[in-house]
Design a protein around this motif. Sequence first.
Motif, short mmCIF file in Angstrom:
data_model
loop_
_atom_site.label_atom_id
_atom_site.label_comp_id
_atom_site.label_asym_id
_atom_site.label_seq_id
_atom_site.Cartn_x
_atom_site.Cartn_y
_atom_site.Cartn_z
N HIS A 42 0.96 -1.04 0.02
CA HIS A 42 -0.05 0.03 0.20
C HIS A 42 0.86 1.31 0.08
O HIS A 42 0.57 2.33 -0.58
CB HIS A 42 -0.92 0.09 1.34
N PHE A 43 1.95 1.27 0.70
CA PHE A 43 2.80 2.37 0.78
C PHE A 43 3.54 2.50 -0.36
O PHE A 43 3.57 3.76 -0.75
CB PHE A 43 3.88 2.25 1.99
N LYS A 44 3.92 1.58 -0.84
CA LYS A 44 4.70 1.28 -2.25
C LYS A 44 3.75 2.17 -3.26
O LYS A 44 4.22 2.84 -4.26
CB LYS A 44 5.05 0.28 -2.86
N GLU A 45 2.55 1.69 -3.38
CA GLU A 45 1.65 2.41 -4.27
C GLU A 45 1.55 3.92 -4.25
O GLU A 45 1.49 4.80 -5.00
CB GLU A 45 0.37 1.73 -4.13
N GLN A 46 1.48 4.08 -2.88
CA GLN A 46 1.14 5.70 -2.72
C GLN A 46 2.59 6.45 -2.96
O GLN A 46 2.23 7.46 -3.46
CB GLN A 46 0.97 5.68 -1.07
N ILE A 47 3.66 5.62 -2.89
CA ILE A 47 4.85 6.41 -3.12
C ILE A 47 4.82 6.68 -4.60
O ILE A 47 5.53 7.67 -5.39
CB ILE A 47 5.97 5.59 -2.68
N ALA A 48 4.72 5.51 -5.48
CA ALA A 48 4.77 5.29 -6.87
C ALA A 48 3.83 6.51 -7.46
O ALA A 48 4.24 7.12 -8.59
CB ALA A 48 4.48 4.07 -7.40
N THR A 49 2.81 6.69 -7.03
CA THR A 49 1.72 7.37 -7.65
C THR A 49 1.99 9.07 -7.17
O THR A 49 0.88 9.84 -7.16
CB THR A 49 0.20 6.85 -7.63
N LYS A 50 3.05 9.28 -6.28
CA LYS A 50 3.36 10.56 -5.79
C LYS A 50 2.26 11.01 -4.68
O LYS A 50 1.92 12.30 -4.25
CB LYS A 50 3.56 11.54 -6.78
N ARG A 51 1.39 10.03 -4.16
CA ARG A 51 0.31 10.53 -3.08
C ARG A 51 1.00 10.74 -1.73
O ARG A 51 0.76 11.53 -1.09
CB ARG A 51 -0.86 9.61 -3.17
N LEU A 52 2.17 10.08 -1.62
CA LEU A 52 3.12 10.30 -0.76
C LEU A 52 4.18 10.83 -1.31
O LEU A 52 4.82 10.19 -1.96
CB LEU A 52 3.31 8.88 0.25
N GLU A 53 4.74 12.12 -1.19
CA GLU A 53 5.89 12.38 -1.59
C GLU A 53 7.06 12.35 -0.93
O GLU A 53 7.03 12.38 0.37
CB GLU A 53 5.45 13.98 -1.51
N VAL A 67 15.73 4.79 -4.83
CA VAL A 67 14.87 3.76 -4.29
C VAL A 67 13.35 4.22 -4.99
O VAL A 67 12.72 3.30 -5.13
CB VAL A 67 14.90 3.99 -2.72
N LEU A 68 13.11 5.36 -4.93
CA LEU A 68 11.91 5.86 -5.51
C LEU A 68 11.61 5.39 -6.86
O LEU A 68 10.48 4.79 -7.20
CB LEU A 68 11.59 7.25 -5.56
N GLY A 69 12.43 5.34 -7.67
CA GLY A 69 12.47 4.87 -9.04
C GLY A 69 12.18 3.31 -9.19
O GLY A 69 11.23 2.69 -9.81
N ALA A 70 13.18 2.56 -8.00
CA ALA A 70 12.71 1.07 -8.17
C ALA A 70 11.36 0.82 -7.73
O ALA A 70 10.97 -0.15 -7.93
CB ALA A 70 13.90 0.57 -7.22
N VAL A 71 10.64 1.31 -6.52
CA VAL A 71 9.40 1.11 -6.28
C VAL A 71 8.53 1.19 -7.51
O VAL A 71 7.66 0.46 -7.50
CB VAL A 71 8.98 2.24 -5.27
N ARG A 72 8.58 2.30 -8.35
CA ARG A 72 7.50 2.37 -9.53
C ARG A 72 7.87 1.19 -10.46
O ARG A 72 6.87 0.65 -10.86
CB ARG A 72 7.93 3.73 -10.27
N GLU A 73 9.29 0.89 -10.82
CA GLU A 73 9.61 -0.24 -11.47
C GLU A 73 8.69 -1.48 -11.17
O GLU A 73 8.33 -2.46 -11.68
CB GLU A 73 10.79 -0.36 -11.83
N GLU A 74 9.00 -1.78 -9.60
CA GLU A 74 8.79 -3.13 -9.13
C GLU A 74 7.07 -3.23 -9.25
O GLU A 74 6.65 -4.26 -9.59
CB GLU A 74 9.21 -3.03 -7.77
N LEU A 75 6.79 -2.07 -8.88
CA LEU A 75 5.09 -2.19 -9.15
C LEU A 75 4.58 -2.51 -10.30
O LEU A 75 3.52 -3.23 -10.62
CB LEU A 75 4.29 -0.82 -8.50
N ILE A 76 5.00 -1.69 -11.51
CA ILE A 76 4.63 -1.89 -12.76
C ILE A 76 5.21 -3.47 -12.95
O ILE A 76 4.22 -4.03 -13.78
CB ILE A 76 5.46 -0.98 -13.78
N GLY A 77 6.17 -4.04 -13.00
CA GLY A 77 6.57 -5.36 -12.98
C GLY A 77 5.75 -6.17 -12.56
O GLY A 77 5.39 -7.32 -13.33
N GLN A 78 5.47 -6.01 -11.39
CA GLN A 78 4.52 -6.95 -10.70
C GLN A 78 2.91 -7.04 -11.68
O GLN A 78 2.30 -8.01 -11.66
CB GLN A 78 4.14 -6.55 -9.15
N ALA A 79 2.38 -5.80 -11.81
CA ALA A 79 1.30 -5.59 -12.36
C ALA A 79 1.37 -6.28 -13.92
O ALA A 79 0.33 -7.14 -14.17
CB ALA A 79 0.89 -4.23 -12.46
#
Lengths: 123, 229
Positions: A18-29, A80-92
């Motif tokens: 959940h936190f990763k999603e928030q971070i990747a979508t910039k809802r948590l900056e 780290v922030l870039g990796a989170v986004r990549e990870e989420l996209i990869g998983q999806a």
Amino acid sequence: MNVNLNKREPVYLQVIRHFKEQIATKRLEPGQEIPSRRELANQLKINPNTAQRAYKEMEEQGLIYTEGNSPSKITKDEKVLGAVREELIGQAIDSFIAAIRPIDVPLDEVVGLIQEKYKGDKA
Amino acid sequence: MIEAKELKKRFGRKQILNGVSFTANKGEITCLIGINGVGKTTILKGIMNLTPMDSGQILIDGEKMSKDMYEKITFIPDAITMIPTMTIAEAMQFMQDYYKSWNQARATELLRFFKLKQEEKISSLSKGNTAKVNLLLGLALDVDYLLMDEPFSGIDIFSREQIADVFTSHLVEDRGVVITTHEINDIEHLIDKVVLLDNGVVLKEFRTEEMREDEGKSVVDVMREVYRG
């Protein structure tokens, strides 16, 4: 904060995702304060020990950091922030492929359908 | 830590407990699960020494139960034990008179949390609010361990949610909690540990997060396996 938790997956992992999603979508900056462990437990209706475990894990992964006694914050580390986004996209993508492969659809058709739907949904 | 070792108890011809052993840690919520009549309440009363066990041993932080222990561990029964004509304020006064560990500041906070009025008579309260007062009287004691018998049974969904909220707040944090229930569904995410009971023995004892992590099973999944498998 509202999360639908499922009962078969470790709660701490669901919290981290959940936190990763928030971070990747910039809802948590980057640098933004996050709730205390107890606040999080109360918001999500989860066990405080589980919230603690999620935060500890996120700290180890470098997703959040804590300075002294102040509240934990979202990392500012671009890598780290870039990796989170990549990870989420990869998983999806992985779970999409796993779902579509058994249906045996040619790639071109899949791509075409995705383009169509993706634009349609956004509009 | 609460340690129950080989507890045995017979009522007449019926062997209710036939060697029950488990542990419950401080700072964690441990849930005793089993169908009605399986001896859950008897175990809690056994820990409190309200019902003497035929054999077995109970240790609380390594010590046997004694009179002084009632300042360290408390039991919240499934129905309120106060005189119905008392007001909430009088019930709180009663607790203060009997327990050194009574914490009025916390009681006041709980009143606010549950939106209760202390001038109301216990007999005039709804079922849900009676359950909340019952809980308040136990939670306001500065004890290390809380034993709660069926805190969720027979009350409306919003009261249940409110009570569940207490478990994630500082009102419970750091204490050891043992609750009994037969309705696990809405509290699965709240509990650390589960003890499944049947026929007077512990069928399975497990930690909820480990079970999800190692086997991908929810508490209800495990119950289905254990009770129906």
